[in-house]
Motif scaffolding. Structure first.
Motif, PDB file in Angstrom:
ATOM      1  N   VAL A   1     -11.697   9.128  13.275  1.00  0.00           N
ATOM      2  CA  VAL A   1     -12.352   8.975  14.457  1.00  0.00           C
ATOM      3  C   VAL A   1     -13.953   8.600  14.322  1.00  0.00           C
ATOM      4  O   VAL A   1     -14.312   7.972  15.504  1.00  0.00           O
ATOM      5  N   SER A   2     -14.221   7.650  13.508  1.00  0.00           N
ATOM      6  CA  SER A   2     -15.127   6.722  13.486  1.00  0.00           C
ATOM      7  C   SER A   2     -14.921   5.588  14.345  1.00  0.00           C
ATOM      8  O   SER A   2     -15.744   4.855  14.777  1.00  0.00           O
ATOM      9  N   THR A   3     -14.040   5.616  13.338  1.00  0.00           N
ATOM     10  CA  THR A   3     -13.438   4.046  14.642  1.00  0.00           C
ATOM     11  C   THR A   3     -13.518   4.035  15.815  1.00  0.00           C
ATOM     12  O   THR A   3     -13.705   3.192  16.549  1.00  0.00           O
TER      13      THR A   3
ATOM     14  N   ALA B   1     -15.664  -2.318  -7.876  1.00  0.00           N
ATOM     15  CA  ALA B   1     -16.016  -2.568  -6.442  1.00  0.00           C
ATOM     16  C   ALA B   1     -16.994  -3.096  -6.103  1.00  0.00           C
ATOM     17  O   ALA B   1     -18.024  -3.318  -7.658  1.00  0.00           O
ATOM     18  N   THR B   2     -17.175  -4.681  -5.512  1.00  0.00           N
ATOM     19  CA  THR B   2     -18.951  -5.310  -5.766  1.00  0.00           C
ATOM     20  C   THR B   2     -19.222  -4.276  -4.785  1.00  0.00           C
ATOM     21  O   THR B   2     -18.921  -3.552  -3.689  1.00  0.00           O
ATOM     22  N   PRO B   3     -21.243  -4.593  -4.696  1.00  0.00           N
ATOM     23  CA  PRO B   3     -21.763  -3.871  -3.718  1.00  0.00           C
ATOM     24  C   PRO B   3     -21.551  -3.581  -2.677  1.00  0.00           C
ATOM     25  O   PRO B   3     -21.356  -3.165  -1.325  1.00  0.00           O
ATOM     26  N   LEU B   4     -21.192  -5.285  -2.149  1.00  0.00           N
ATOM     27  CA  LEU B   4     -21.396  -5.732  -0.161  1.00  0.00           C
ATOM     28  C   LEU B   4     -19.696  -4.771   0.069  1.00  0.00           C
ATOM     29  O   LEU B   4     -20.062  -3.748   1.354  1.00  0.00           O
ATOM     30  N   ALA B   5     -18.864  -4.556  -0.607  1.00  0.00           N
ATOM     31  CA  ALA B   5     -17.027  -4.378  -0.262  1.00  0.00           C
ATOM     32  C   ALA B   5     -17.493  -3.168  -0.611  1.00  0.00           C
ATOM     33  O   ALA B   5     -17.251  -2.011   0.913  1.00  0.00           O
ATOM     34  N   SER B   6     -18.165  -1.899  -1.165  1.00  0.00           N
ATOM     35  CA  SER B   6     -18.404  -1.084  -1.556  1.00  0.00           C
ATOM     36  C   SER B   6     -19.033  -0.465  -0.468  1.00  0.00           C
ATOM     37  O   SER B   6     -19.024   0.502   0.450  1.00  0.00           O
ATOM     38  N   VAL B   7     -20.042  -1.369  -0.122  1.00  0.00           N
ATOM     39  CA  VAL B   7     -20.949  -0.700   1.382  1.00  0.00           C
ATOM     40  C   VAL B   7     -21.045  -0.827   2.502  1.00  0.00           C
ATOM     41  O   VAL B   7     -20.565   0.327   3.136  1.00  0.00           O
ATOM     42  N   VAL B   8     -19.886  -1.270   2.693  1.00  0.00           N
ATOM     43  CA  VAL B   8     -19.063  -1.278   4.444  1.00  0.00           C
ATOM     44  C   VAL B   8     -17.701  -0.778   4.418  1.00  0.00           C
ATOM     45  O   VAL B   8     -17.036  -0.184   5.346  1.00  0.00           O
ATOM     46  N   VAL B   9     -16.763  -0.213   2.859  1.00  0.00           N
ATOM     47  CA  VAL B   9     -16.106   0.890   3.076  1.00  0.00           C
ATOM     48  C   VAL B   9     -16.499   1.885   3.367  1.00  0.00           C
ATOM     49  O   VAL B   9     -16.692   2.764   4.227  1.00  0.00           O
ATOM     50  N   ALA B  10     -17.605   2.834   2.792  1.00  0.00           N
ATOM     51  CA  ALA B  10     -18.502   3.269   3.422  1.00  0.00           C
ATOM     52  C   ALA B  10     -19.056   3.369   3.887  1.00  0.00           C
ATOM     53  O   ALA B  10     -18.891   4.823   5.127  1.00  0.00           O
ATOM     54  N   LEU B  11     -19.721   3.114   4.691  1.00  0.00           N
ATOM     55  CA  LEU B  11     -19.852   2.676   6.738  1.00  0.00           C
ATOM     56  C   LEU B  11     -19.002   2.814   7.236  1.00  0.00           C
ATOM     57  O   LEU B  11     -19.238   3.817   7.930  1.00  0.00           O
ATOM     58  N   SER B  12     -17.656   2.511   6.879  1.00  0.00           N
ATOM     59  CA  SER B  12     -16.849   2.520   8.122  1.00  0.00           C
ATOM     60  C   SER B  12     -15.862   3.828   7.565  1.00  0.00           C
ATOM     61  O   SER B  12     -15.449   4.418   8.855  1.00  0.00           O
TER      62      SER B  12
ATOM     63  N   SER C   1     -20.884  -3.869  15.379  1.00  0.00           N
ATOM     64  CA  SER C   1     -19.597  -2.752  15.406  1.00  0.00           C
ATOM     65  C   SER C   1     -18.384  -3.668  15.351  1.00  0.00           C
ATOM     66  O   SER C   1     -17.661  -2.571  15.453  1.00  0.00           O
ATOM     67  N   SER C   2     -18.230  -4.869  16.220  1.00  0.00           N
ATOM     68  CA  SER C   2     -16.515  -5.124  16.097  1.00  0.00           C
ATOM     69  C   SER C   2     -16.690  -5.280  14.148  1.00  0.00           C
ATOM     70  O   SER C   2     -15.094  -5.113  13.889  1.00  0.00           O
ATOM     71  N   PHE C   3     -17.123  -5.753  13.355  1.00  0.00           N
ATOM     72  CA  PHE C   3     -16.958  -5.361  12.096  1.00  0.00           C
ATOM     73  C   PHE C   3     -17.049  -4.022  11.675  1.00  0.00           C
ATOM     74  O   PHE C   3     -16.090  -3.633  10.499  1.00  0.00           O
ATOM     75  N   VAL C   4     -17.455  -3.212  11.795  1.00  0.00           N
ATOM     76  CA  VAL C   4     -17.055  -1.456  11.400  1.00  0.00           C
ATOM     77  C   VAL C   4     -15.916  -1.739  11.682  1.00  0.00           C
ATOM     78  O   VAL C   4     -15.151  -1.125  11.027  1.00  0.00           O
TER      79      VAL C   4
END
Length: 516
Positions: free
Chosen positions: A370-372, A197-208, A415-418
């Motif tokens: 719940v996060s979403t 996985a790419t770092p950027l993709a991993s960061v945003v998946v973990a974030l959401s 917020s919409s990206f999340v």
């Protein structure tokens, strides 16, 4: 960022001080996230999980600044659902109230489930191997809901007194864990590569979906209680910023020492095995390094932390429900300063909290949805601020967001990206249901012609929901396609910017009596 403004008239209901409010914010923000998220986000993002926590904190802080302006200007009990009614009218008010009530009540459930799931490590009869509760485990969950219900039937000050004690206790174990794990720290795990996985993709998946956004977004309980706070113009902004910054530092420290204590043998296949090897991360890592006594203490705190957060959100759910029922005309306004929540709101809140404990088996199965839902309840807050800046420029604002032309749209877009990063299934289900319910509400209002108040906000709200579903569908075939395709990324940002500008110009005329 401040300006002179008249203080609100003395109110007998204002019983909460700054310390009470800070404890409410920290108690709401610091719950089951520290107990479960560390191994889950490490499995998703490896050492880049630290960036996920930092980005999550930044988003929470930006939203916190906006809540500071609204909470200080309009310190009302249940304010998080009253603001959209004031800025845009009934349609947006119904929309945000619905998703906020669902999000808050489901948080109570997820915290109860988390406490029971951790307790199952010491008392196996409370849960099945897949994380779902046994009959005994479910009865334990139900008993806590009853306890929280009765605590919140008391006065706001009684609730705050209990919460202050619980919050103090539940922070002591994480602090001790950081100190102990720091003495066994190794930098070797930080050199393990992420994998395919790419770092950027991993960061945003973990974030959401990893529990990071879920862990941070405890802002609204402070705002929900603003109507019961002494000197809200000063105390609400201080409490909001303090809660986000303090918990952000603690979360980063916990993630760092967790990674620094992972055995290299468990990282031979990379990070993917970590969630399975450490399902109860801080209890399990204590056992690995031979600090069993602290591992057992973590189990004790694992019951206190989520239950404390669940109690805070039970309190907030009741206040949100009361505010919504009052706006709908379904409940009389509460005038007793010792009991700001009526019996109908209490019953509705308990029923919803109870319902969310029924169909979902474990913390992991709940946290993504719940996060979403939480982010959905926050997404329109920048729009509300912008609309009120246009329609009520003379409203006293003891706290003013600096450069709202940037902070507002950036917060809305992030917020919409999340929400988008939560994935097609979650977005389609949550926003699809919200779209249908709002469409039904719009048809009902048009047919009955009871009021046209706020109907002009229907266009941009429904367009936003339809667009989010469309972009989530475009994103489903390849993970993070919206980020990898410049054209799709540009289209999404332009779409969000257009919605923001449309929404900011769709505010209704404001009754200045509401400023009091």
């Amino acid at each position: 960022m401040t300006e002179n403004a008249p203080q609100p008239a003395p109110d007998g209901a204002r019983r909460l001080g700054l310390l009470d409010l800070v404890f409410i914010g920290c108690g709401a923000t610091f719950g089951s996230g520290w107990l479960f998220a560390a191994s889950k986000v490490a499995g998703m993002a490896g050492v880049y999980s630290l960036y996920s926590w930092a980005v999550g904190g930044l988003i929470a802080l930006l939203l916190g600044f906006i809540y500071c302006e609204l909470g200080a200007a309009l310190p009302k009990t249940g304010g998080v659902v009253r603001y959209p009614y004031i800025s845009h009218g009934d349609f947006l008010g119904f929309n945000i109230s619905l998703v906020t009530l669902v999000a808050f009540s489901s948080i109570v459930a997820i915290e109860v489930v988390a406490a029971r799931q951790y307790a199952s490590g010491a008392f196996p009869f409370l849960g099945h191997p897949d994380g779902s509760p046994t009959l005994a485990g479910w009865l334990v969950q139900f008993a806590f809901l009853l306890f929280a219900y009765f605590i919140n039937r008391k006065s706001a000050k009684s609730f705050a007194w209990v919460n202050n004690i619980v919050t103090t206790l539940k922070f002591s174990v994480p602090f001790l864990s950081i100190v102990v794990l720091a003495t066994h720290f190794s930098s070797a795990p930080f050199h393990v590569p992420l994998g395919s996985a790419t770092p950027l993709a991993s960061v945003v998946v973990a974030l959401s979906t990893g529990g990071i956004i879920f862990s941070y977004l405890g802002l609204t309980p402070i705002v929900a209680a603003a109507g019961e706070v002494k000197n809200p113009q000063r105390n609400v902004p201080i409490a909001l910023c303090t809660a986000v910054l303090f918990t952000g530092v603690v979360y980063l420290a916990l993630q760092t020492v967790f990674i620094g204590n992972l055995p290299m043998a468990d990282l031979k296949n990379g990070w993917v095995d970590i969630p399975g090897l450490f399902p109860l991360p801080f209890h399990d890592i204590m056992m690995v390094i031979g600090v069993a006594w602290l591992g057992r203490l973590v189990l004790v705190d694992a019951c206190i932390s989520p239950l404390g957060t669940g109690n805070v959100f039970m309190n907030s759910t009741c206040r949100v429900a009361q505010a919504w029922l009052e706006e709908l005309g379904a409940a009389p306004e509460q005038t007793d300063p010792d009991k700001p929540v009526g019996p109908r709101a209490m019953a509705l809140s308990f029923a919803l909290c109870f319902f969310w404990t029924l169909p979902f088996p474990s913390w992991s199965s709940l946290v993504g949805v719940v996060s979403t839902a939480l982010v959905m309840s926050y997404t329109f807050v920048p729009v509300i601020m912008a609309a009120l800046r246009n329609t009520a420029p003379d409203m006293p604002r003891p706290f003013r967001v600096w450069c709202p032309q940037v902070v507002g749209p950036v917060s809305f877009i992030l917020s919409s990206f999340v929400i988008l990063w939560a994935g097609w299934v979650t977005v389609a289900w949550l926003i699809g249901v919200q779209f249908v319910l709002c469409l039904g509400y719009l048809i009902y209002q048009l047919q009955n012609r009871t009021t046209s108040n706020g109907l002009r906000s229907a266009g941009w709200v429904l367009t936003y929901y339809a667009g989010m579903i469309a972009f989530a569908w475009a994103d489903q075939s390849q993970a993070m396609e919206t980020l990898r395709s410049p054209a799709l990324l540009a289209a999404f940002v332009v779409f969000l910017w257009g919605i923001y500008l449309w929404a900011a110009r769709s505010g209704q005329d404001v009754d200045h009596a509401q400023f009091a």
